[in-house]
Design a protein around this motif. Structure first.
Motif, PDB file in Angstrom:
ATOM      1  N   MET A   1     -41.179  40.893  -8.502  1.00  0.00           N
ATOM      2  CA  MET A   1     -41.144  39.508  -8.006  1.00  0.00           C
ATOM      3  C   MET A   1     -40.132  39.357  -6.878  1.00  0.00           C
ATOM      4  SD  MET A   1     -42.424  36.517  -8.095  1.00  0.00           S
ATOM      5  CE  MET A   1     -43.346  36.416  -9.626  1.00  0.00           C
ATOM      6  N   GLU A   2     -38.973  40.010  -7.032  1.00  0.00           N
ATOM      7  CA  GLU A   2     -37.941  39.933  -5.990  1.00  0.00           C
ATOM      8  C   GLU A   2     -38.471  40.512  -4.677  1.00  0.00           C
ATOM      9  OE1 GLU A   2     -33.446  41.567  -4.953  1.00  0.00           O
ATOM     10  OE2 GLU A   2     -34.403  42.105  -6.848  1.00  0.00           O
ATOM     11  N   PHE A   3     -39.186  41.652  -4.748  1.00  0.00           N
ATOM     12  CA  PHE A   3     -39.766  42.252  -3.547  1.00  0.00           C
ATOM     13  C   PHE A   3     -40.779  41.297  -2.904  1.00  0.00           C
ATOM     14  CE2 PHE A   3     -38.898  46.730  -5.287  1.00  0.00           C
ATOM     15  CZ  PHE A   3     -37.773  46.867  -4.481  1.00  0.00           C
ATOM     16  N   GLU A   4     -41.567  40.615  -3.736  1.00  0.00           N
ATOM     17  CA  GLU A   4     -42.585  39.705  -3.205  1.00  0.00           C
ATOM     18  C   GLU A   4     -41.943  38.542  -2.454  1.00  0.00           C
ATOM     19  OE1 GLU A   4     -46.490  37.132  -4.658  1.00  0.00           O
ATOM     20  OE2 GLU A   4     -45.405  38.374  -6.094  1.00  0.00           O
ATOM     21  N   VAL A   5     -40.865  38.004  -3.011  1.00  0.00           N
ATOM     22  CA  VAL A   5     -40.151  36.895  -2.359  1.00  0.00           C
ATOM     23  C   VAL A   5     -39.608  37.352  -1.014  1.00  0.00           C
ATOM     24  CG1 VAL A   5     -38.118  35.397  -2.478  1.00  0.00           C
ATOM     25  CG2 VAL A   5     -39.568  35.696  -4.489  1.00  0.00           C
ATOM     26  N   LYS A   6     -38.974  38.516  -1.000  1.00  0.00           N
ATOM     27  CA  LYS A   6     -38.394  39.036   0.248  1.00  0.00           C
ATOM     28  C   LYS A   6     -39.484  39.358   1.261  1.00  0.00           C
ATOM     29  CE  LYS A   6     -34.088  40.929  -1.649  1.00  0.00           C
ATOM     30  NZ  LYS A   6     -33.280  42.151  -1.874  1.00  0.00           N
ATOM     31  N   SER A   7     -40.607  39.894   0.788  1.00  0.00           N
ATOM     32  CA  SER A   7     -41.724  40.201   1.674  1.00  0.00           C
ATOM     33  C   SER A   7     -42.269  38.924   2.311  1.00  0.00           C
ATOM     34  CB  SER A   7     -42.828  40.916   0.891  1.00  0.00           C
ATOM     35  OG  SER A   7     -43.974  41.094   1.690  1.00  0.00           O
ATOM     36  N   ASN A   8     -42.424  37.868   1.513  1.00  0.00           N
ATOM     37  CA  ASN A   8     -42.909  36.597   2.037  1.00  0.00           C
ATOM     38  C   ASN A   8     -41.966  36.018   3.082  1.00  0.00           C
ATOM     39  OD1 ASN A   8     -45.213  36.628   0.442  1.00  0.00           O
ATOM     40  ND2 ASN A   8     -44.290  35.443  -1.210  1.00  0.00           N
ATOM     41  N   GLN A   9     -40.662  36.149   2.830  1.00  0.00           N
ATOM     42  CA  GLN A   9     -39.667  35.666   3.787  1.00  0.00           C
ATOM     43  C   GLN A   9     -39.776  36.431   5.107  1.00  0.00           C
ATOM     44  OE1 GLN A   9     -36.069  36.227   1.500  1.00  0.00           O
ATOM     45  NE2 GLN A   9     -36.120  34.153   0.657  1.00  0.00           N
ATOM     46  N   LEU A  10     -39.940  37.751   4.990  1.00  0.00           N
ATOM     47  CA  LEU A  10     -40.067  38.589   6.183  1.00  0.00           C
ATOM     48  C   LEU A  10     -41.308  38.200   6.992  1.00  0.00           C
ATOM     49  CD1 LEU A  10     -39.345  41.040   7.969  1.00  0.00           C
ATOM     50  CD2 LEU A  10     -40.621  42.467   6.347  1.00  0.00           C
ATOM     51  N   ILE A  11     -42.438  38.032   6.314  1.00  0.00           N
ATOM     52  CA  ILE A  11     -43.682  37.674   6.999  1.00  0.00           C
ATOM     53  C   ILE A  11     -43.523  36.341   7.725  1.00  0.00           C
ATOM     54  CG2 ILE A  11     -46.111  37.059   6.670  1.00  0.00           C
ATOM     55  CD1 ILE A  11     -45.497  40.077   6.432  1.00  0.00           C
ATOM     56  N   GLU A  12     -42.834  35.404   7.093  1.00  0.00           N
ATOM     57  CA  GLU A  12     -42.623  34.099   7.724  1.00  0.00           C
ATOM     58  C   GLU A  12     -41.746  34.234   8.970  1.00  0.00           C
ATOM     59  OE1 GLU A  12     -43.656  30.637   8.622  1.00  0.00           O
ATOM     60  OE2 GLU A  12     -44.479  31.576   6.813  1.00  0.00           O
ATOM     61  N   GLU A  13     -40.731  35.104   8.902  1.00  0.00           N
ATOM     62  CA  GLU A  13     -39.882  35.361  10.075  1.00  0.00           C
ATOM     63  C   GLU A  13     -40.714  35.953  11.217  1.00  0.00           C
ATOM     64  OE1 GLU A  13     -36.577  37.865   9.028  1.00  0.00           O
ATOM     65  OE2 GLU A  13     -36.002  36.583   7.358  1.00  0.00           O
ATOM     66  N   LEU A  14     -41.583  36.898  10.879  1.00  0.00           N
ATOM     67  CA  LEU A  14     -42.420  37.540  11.897  1.00  0.00           C
ATOM     68  C   LEU A  14     -43.415  36.551  12.499  1.00  0.00           C
ATOM     69  CD1 LEU A  14     -43.108  40.975  10.146  1.00  0.00           C
ATOM     70  CD2 LEU A  14     -41.498  40.506  11.997  1.00  0.00           C
TER      71      LEU A  14
ATOM     72  N   SER B   1     -38.790  52.216  11.344  1.00  0.00           N
ATOM     73  CA  SER B   1     -38.575  51.157  12.333  1.00  0.00           C
ATOM     74  C   SER B   1     -38.404  49.796  11.671  1.00  0.00           C
ATOM     75  CB  SER B   1     -39.757  51.091  13.309  1.00  0.00           C
ATOM     76  OG  SER B   1     -39.827  52.255  14.094  1.00  0.00           O
ATOM     77  N   ALA B   2     -37.692  48.898  12.356  1.00  0.00           N
ATOM     78  CA  ALA B   2     -37.581  47.518  11.903  1.00  0.00           C
ATOM     79  C   ALA B   2     -38.975  46.899  11.817  1.00  0.00           C
ATOM     80  CB  ALA B   2     -36.710  46.720  12.872  1.00  0.00           C
ATOM     81  N   PRO B   3     -39.230  46.080  10.805  1.00  0.00           N
ATOM     82  CA  PRO B   3     -40.563  45.477  10.667  1.00  0.00           C
ATOM     83  C   PRO B   3     -41.041  44.740  11.909  1.00  0.00           C
ATOM     84  CG  PRO B   3     -39.321  45.161   8.649  1.00  0.00           C
ATOM     85  CD  PRO B   3     -38.379  45.782   9.639  1.00  0.00           C
ATOM     86  N   HIS B   4     -40.142  44.040  12.619  1.00  0.00           N
ATOM     87  CA  HIS B   4     -40.600  43.307  13.803  1.00  0.00           C
ATOM     88  C   HIS B   4     -41.116  44.267  14.879  1.00  0.00           C
ATOM     89  CE1 HIS B   4     -36.530  44.122  15.497  1.00  0.00           C
ATOM     90  NE2 HIS B   4     -37.147  44.059  16.646  1.00  0.00           N
ATOM     91  N   MET B   5     -40.537  45.482  14.946  1.00  0.00           N
ATOM     92  CA  MET B   5     -41.002  46.454  15.940  1.00  0.00           C
ATOM     93  C   MET B   5     -42.382  46.997  15.565  1.00  0.00           C
ATOM     94  SD  MET B   5     -40.614  47.855  18.791  1.00  0.00           S
ATOM     95  CE  MET B   5     -39.127  46.905  19.048  1.00  0.00           C
ATOM     96  N   VAL B   6     -42.596  47.261  14.286  1.00  0.00           N
ATOM     97  CA  VAL B   6     -43.923  47.677  13.818  1.00  0.00           C
ATOM     98  C   VAL B   6     -44.945  46.586  14.131  1.00  0.00           C
ATOM     99  CG1 VAL B   6     -45.304  48.262  11.772  1.00  0.00           C
ATOM    100  CG2 VAL B   6     -42.966  49.148  12.004  1.00  0.00           C
ATOM    101  N   ALA B   7     -44.556  45.341  13.859  1.00  0.00           N
ATOM    102  CA  ALA B   7     -45.456  44.208  14.103  1.00  0.00           C
ATOM    103  C   ALA B   7     -45.800  44.075  15.581  1.00  0.00           C
ATOM    104  CB  ALA B   7     -44.812  42.920  13.593  1.00  0.00           C
ATOM    105  N   ILE B   8     -44.799  44.168  16.438  1.00  0.00           N
ATOM    106  CA  ILE B   8     -45.009  44.029  17.881  1.00  0.00           C
ATOM    107  C   ILE B   8     -45.913  45.140  18.405  1.00  0.00           C
ATOM    108  CG2 ILE B   8     -43.848  44.246  20.128  1.00  0.00           C
ATOM    109  CD1 ILE B   8     -41.464  42.721  18.807  1.00  0.00           C
TER     110      ILE B   8
END
Length: 209
Positions: free
Chosen positions: A1-14, A59-66
Motif C-alpha cells: 500500500m505504501e508503494f502504491e501511495v508513493k507511485s500515485n504521488q509520483l505519477i501526479e508529479e509527472l 534514471s530518474a522517473p521524469h527522465m524515463v517519462a520524457i
C-alpha cells in the motif's frame, strides 16, 4: 500500500510536467520498486536517479517519462535500448510497445542478468536482454522503429542511425560531463532536435568513451 501511495504521488508529479497519459499509464503499470536494490526500496518512487551497482544508475522517473514521451512508442513497434541497467526503462517501453518487442543491450553481464530477473518479476515478457557493446547497436534485429540510449555518447552515432527505419526516431544524450538530449528523426536525412540538458553515465564501447 505504501508503494502504491508513493507511485500515485509520483505519477501526479509527472502529470504536471505535461507527460502524455499513455506514458503515465505505462509507468503506473511498472512497479519501480522491483527494479531497485533492496537498500533503496524506500526511495523507489522518488524522482531522482538511484545507484544500482557497478557505478551505474537507474534514471530518474521524469527522465524515463520524457524520453518515452519524445519517442512516441506505439503498439507493435520494434525498439532498441542501449543500456539496460536494472531493466526499468525497458519495461516501460515494453508496455508502450504492446504487441511489439524491446531489445536492450547491456555491457555489464551481472546487470544484464539482474535486468532479466527484474523483468520476469514484473511480468514483462516482450523484452530481450543481450550482453554486448551498445555503441554498435544490435544489427542482427535491425531496422528499428525506435532507439533509446540511456548513456552519454560522444556524438550522434551512425551505427545507431543506420539501424533506424525510415520514419524512425532515436533519443540520445550527447556530451561528456554534461549532455544535450537529442531527438533524431530519420527521413531522407536526419532531423536533429535538442530537447534539454541532461546528465547520464558515459557510454562505454568501441564508438563510445
Amino acid at each position: 500500500m505504501e508503494f502504491e501511495v508513493k507511485s500515485n504521488q509520483l505519477i501526479e508529479e509527472l502529470r504536471q510536467h505535461g507527460i502524455r497519459e499513455r506514458v503515465l499509464g505505462a509507468m503506473k503499470s511498472v512497479h519501480r520498486h522491483l527494479f531497485v536494490p533492496e537498500r533503496e526500496q524506500e526511495n523507489a518512487y522518488g524522482d531522482y536517479p538511484l545507484m544500482i551497482g557497478f557505478n551505474q544508475t537507474i534514471s530518474a522517473p521524469h527522465m524515463v517519462a520524457i524520453m518515452c514521451d519524445l519517442l512516441d512508442i506505439r503498439d507493435g513497434m520494434k525498439v532498441l535500448e542501449i543500456g539496460a541497467g536494472s531493466g526499468y526503462h525497458a519495461a516501460v517501453m515494453a508496455v508502450l510497445a504492446g504487441s511489439g518487442h524491446v531489445y536492450t543491450v547491456e555491457r555489464i553481464e551481472p546487470l544484464a542478468l539482474l535486468a532479466r530477473q527484474n523483468l520476469k518479476k514484473a511480468g514483462i515478457e516482450n523484452v530481450t536482454v543481450i550482453v554486448g557493446d551498445g555503441s554498435l547497436g544490435l544489427p542482427e534485429y535491425a531496422p528499428y522503429d525506435r532507439i533509446s540510449v540511456a548513456a552519454a555518447s560522444p556524438e550522434i552515432l551512425d551505427t545507431l542511425t543506420d539501424q533506424l527505419k525510415i520514419g524512425g526516431k532515436l533519443i540520445i544524450p550527447v556530451g561528456k560531463n554534461y549532455q544535450e538530449l537529442y531527438l533524431v528523426t530519420k527521413t531522407d536525412g536526419l532531423k536533429k532536435e535538442v530537447k534539454g540538458d541532461v546528465v547520464f553515465v558515459p557510454l562505454v564501447g568501441k564508438k563510445g568513451f
